[in-house]
Motif scaffolding. Sequence first.
Motif, PDB file in Angstrom:
ATOM      1  N   ALA A 140       0.812  -1.218   0.000  1.00  0.00           N
ATOM      2  CA  ALA A 140       0.000   0.000   0.000  1.00  0.00           C
ATOM      3  C   ALA A 140       0.844   1.266   0.000  1.00  0.00           C
ATOM      4  O   ALA A 140       0.303   2.375  -0.002  1.00  0.00           O
ATOM      5  CB  ALA A 140      -0.928  -0.007   1.208  1.00  0.00           C
ATOM      6  N   GLY A 141       2.178   1.108   0.028  1.00  0.00           N
ATOM      7  CA  GLY A 141       3.049   2.264  -0.050  1.00  0.00           C
ATOM      8  C   GLY A 141       3.662   2.715   1.262  1.00  0.00           C
ATOM      9  O   GLY A 141       4.338   3.748   1.298  1.00  0.00           O
ATOM     10  N   VAL A 142       3.439   1.958   2.350  1.00  0.00           N
ATOM     11  CA  VAL A 142       4.041   2.338   3.627  1.00  0.00           C
ATOM     12  C   VAL A 142       5.554   2.085   3.537  1.00  0.00           C
ATOM     13  O   VAL A 142       5.972   0.965   3.239  1.00  0.00           O
ATOM     14  CB  VAL A 142       3.436   1.526   4.786  1.00  0.00           C
ATOM     15  N   PRO A 143       6.386   3.085   3.788  1.00  0.00           N
ATOM     16  CA  PRO A 143       7.833   2.880   3.686  1.00  0.00           C
ATOM     17  C   PRO A 143       8.391   2.210   4.941  1.00  0.00           C
ATOM     18  O   PRO A 143       8.006   2.545   6.058  1.00  0.00           O
ATOM     19  CB  PRO A 143       8.387   4.299   3.540  1.00  0.00           C
ATOM     20  N   TYR A 144       9.278   1.271   4.723  1.00  0.00           N
ATOM     21  CA  TYR A 144       9.958   0.609   5.829  1.00  0.00           C
ATOM     22  C   TYR A 144      11.460   0.847   5.698  1.00  0.00           C
ATOM     23  O   TYR A 144      11.990   1.011   4.593  1.00  0.00           O
ATOM     24  CB  TYR A 144       9.675  -0.896   5.828  1.00  0.00           C
ATOM     25  N   GLN A 145      12.128   0.855   6.837  1.00  0.00           N
ATOM     26  CA  GLN A 145      13.580   0.930   6.876  1.00  0.00           C
ATOM     27  C   GLN A 145      14.130  -0.359   7.475  1.00  0.00           C
ATOM     28  O   GLN A 145      13.378  -1.302   7.720  1.00  0.00           O
ATOM     29  CB  GLN A 145      14.018   2.163   7.682  1.00  0.00           C
ATOM     30  N   ALA A 146      15.436  -0.389   7.690  1.00  0.00           N
ATOM     31  CA  ALA A 146      16.059  -1.621   8.179  1.00  0.00           C
ATOM     32  C   ALA A 146      17.106  -1.305   9.236  1.00  0.00           C
ATOM     33  O   ALA A 146      17.599  -0.170   9.333  1.00  0.00           O
ATOM     34  CB  ALA A 146      16.695  -2.384   7.019  1.00  0.00           C
ATOM     35  N   SER A 147      17.422  -2.316  10.011  1.00  0.00           N
ATOM     36  CA  SER A 147      18.463  -2.216  11.035  1.00  0.00           C
ATOM     37  C   SER A 147      19.144  -3.574  11.139  1.00  0.00           C
ATOM     38  O   SER A 147      18.492  -4.613  11.027  1.00  0.00           O
ATOM     39  CB  SER A 147      17.839  -1.824  12.385  1.00  0.00           C
ATOM     40  N   ILE A 148      20.452  -3.553  11.329  1.00  0.00           N
ATOM     41  CA  ILE A 148      21.201  -4.811  11.358  1.00  0.00           C
ATOM     42  C   ILE A 148      21.532  -5.222  12.794  1.00  0.00           C
ATOM     43  O   ILE A 148      21.628  -4.382  13.688  1.00  0.00           O
ATOM     44  CB  ILE A 148      22.504  -4.707  10.537  1.00  0.00           C
ATOM     45  N   VAL A 149      21.670  -6.522  12.983  1.00  0.00           N
ATOM     46  CA  VAL A 149      22.140  -7.081  14.247  1.00  0.00           C
ATOM     47  C   VAL A 149      23.607  -7.452  14.043  1.00  0.00           C
ATOM     48  O   VAL A 149      23.927  -8.340  13.238  1.00  0.00           O
ATOM     49  CB  VAL A 149      21.324  -8.317  14.654  1.00  0.00           C
ATOM     50  N   SER A 197      18.830   6.225   8.537  1.00  0.00           N
ATOM     51  CA  SER A 197      17.595   6.639   7.875  1.00  0.00           C
ATOM     52  C   SER A 197      17.642   6.466   6.359  1.00  0.00           C
ATOM     53  O   SER A 197      16.617   6.649   5.689  1.00  0.00           O
ATOM     54  CB  SER A 197      17.287   8.100   8.210  1.00  0.00           C
ATOM     55  N   SER A 198      18.796   6.108   5.813  1.00  0.00           N
ATOM     56  CA  SER A 198      18.911   5.914   4.367  1.00  0.00           C
ATOM     57  C   SER A 198      18.637   4.478   3.946  1.00  0.00           C
ATOM     58  O   SER A 198      18.745   4.148   2.764  1.00  0.00           O
ATOM     59  CB  SER A 198      20.306   6.333   3.882  1.00  0.00           C
ATOM     60  N   THR A 199      18.318   3.606   4.892  1.00  0.00           N
ATOM     61  CA  THR A 199      17.988   2.225   4.561  1.00  0.00           C
ATOM     62  C   THR A 199      16.579   2.156   3.985  1.00  0.00           C
ATOM     63  O   THR A 199      15.786   3.081   4.124  1.00  0.00           O
ATOM     64  CB  THR A 199      18.101   1.326   5.796  1.00  0.00           C
TER      65      THR A 199
END
Length: 333
Positions: A140-149, A197-199
């Motif tokens: 639906a267009g919701v933007p997601y970001q990511a984070s690493i472990v 925030s660039s992920t």
Amino acid sequence: MPKSMSELNAEVKAFFKNGCRLPASFAMTQPAADPVVDPKAGDVDPATDPLAPKAVRIIARTGGVAVQGYWGRCVNDMSGYIPATGPVPLDYAHQDGDTSDLVGVADTLSVVDGQLVATGRLVPYAAGDSASEIIFKGAAGVPYQASIVLDMNTLQILEVPQGQTVQVNGADFVGPGVVFTKWGVSGIAILPYGADSSTSVQFGNAREEAAKFVAIFGATRGGEWFIAGKTYDEALSLHVAAIKSDFAAKSQQQASDLKLAQAKLISIRAEIEKEKKRASFHRGQARPVPVRPTSTEPDCKPSDAGVRFGRSPGQQALVDLIASKMPGKRTVV
């Protein structure tokens, strides 16, 4: 009513006599198993089946500065990335120890163009679980970001004091902060807000997307951009830039070839003119005889016809004959 000992002994004897088979009264009905969705099954349609795995491409970490709750200002040195030995799990928002929020798997991780890119699948198992929610909202267009472990077994850090500057990923990193000089990844989280925030997270059918990239941008560039995790719009911009660059290079080569051809034509024309001058004969103008007159030569004396340049009487007679045939008055010397 409880059975007596003799009745129990009789049942035991009958059990062994029948080959250790339970009587019909002991038969149990197995409960029906829940249907299992097989991602590889031919009847699963990723476009319509809500429980079908969904391909994802994740920019899990960039080469820029992140602000993390524990480390503070930090940056990952991309040259120090230690590749994972196998797939790593995807979870939702770093739910520590909560395996119910594992949402999928990253099959590949690699550093591409200064970014950590992961490709894998979101794997729903029930309607309304976290994987299904991410797929639905992402579509639906919701933007997601990511984070690493970070893998703590391989992690090496460099603490940068206040005001000190170090070079990381081709840019200046000014302390205070931490540089992860050696690092690996043991997991990736999909979440609304990442420390970097660039992920980003991109959703799609991997096979269809790959075929689309190859069909539009060519096998070489399309495959390269797809593996690098480029979006379609990013790949389109790169494609247009590549076409312009190729056209400019071709135009430059054509201009260079034209200059060479023009220089060659000028050289040929010069040779032709030179050859024309060499072969031309101007009427009424005898070729000079390369003998200069001297007072000691007997044949070199003034006369009405001019000075004789050491010609023999026979040569001079021939010159006089030719001169007499020419129109106008000529003085032969």
